[in-house]
Design a protein around this motif. Structure first.
Motif, PDB file in Angstrom:
ATOM      1  N   ARG A  25     -50.676  91.014  26.377  1.00  0.00           N
ATOM      2  CA  ARG A  25     -49.555  91.863  27.080  1.00  0.00           C
ATOM      3  C   ARG A  25     -50.336  92.636  28.156  1.00  0.00           C
ATOM      4  NH1 ARG A  25     -46.921  93.632  23.266  1.00  0.00           N
ATOM      5  NH2 ARG A  25     -47.778  95.475  22.858  1.00  0.00           N
ATOM      6  N   ASN A  60     -51.762  89.656  20.493  1.00  0.00           N
ATOM      7  CA  ASN A  60     -50.532  89.859  21.615  1.00  0.00           C
ATOM      8  C   ASN A  60     -50.641  91.111  22.410  1.00  0.00           C
ATOM      9  OD1 ASN A  60     -49.290  87.485  21.058  1.00  0.00           O
ATOM     10  ND2 ASN A  60     -47.975  88.279  19.437  1.00  0.00           N
ATOM     11  N   ARG A  62     -50.220  83.758  22.671  1.00  0.00           N
ATOM     12  CA  ARG A  62     -49.035  84.232  22.267  1.00  0.00           C
ATOM     13  C   ARG A  62     -48.643  83.170  21.181  1.00  0.00           C
ATOM     14  NH1 ARG A  62     -48.015  85.597  27.817  1.00  0.00           N
ATOM     15  NH2 ARG A  62     -48.093  87.677  28.033  1.00  0.00           N
TER      16      ARG A  62
END
Length: 78
Positions: A24, A20, A12
């Motif tokens: 996630r 990202n 991140r």
């Protein structure tokens, strides 16, 4: 050895959009990923059953009567 949360934090901080997305996804499925490596458990049986249902539905080109379809599923695959 780094833990997964430490790796996700560094990803991140790197600010790459594609990473990202992966970070996630990993944070959402974190426990399932670790469960595989701890116990070698997967959802392969559920995926296989889902594929059988899709193939059964495709064989009849869709479902017109949902109650009859569910009845056939339970009699064939139960």
């Amino acid at each position: 050895m780094k833990t997964i949360p430490q790796i996700l934090l560094k990803v991140r901080q790197a600010a790459f959009i594609s990473f990202n997305t992966i970070a996630r996804t990993m944070s959402i499925h974190y426990k399932n990923i670790l469960n595989y490596f701890d116990n070698r458990n997967t959802n392969a049986s559920a995926e296989s059953f889902n594929a059988k249902i899709k193939a059964f539905r495709a064989q009849f080109r869709g479902v017109r009567n949902v109650n009859f379809f569910l009845y056939r599923l339970t009699t064939i695959f139960a």
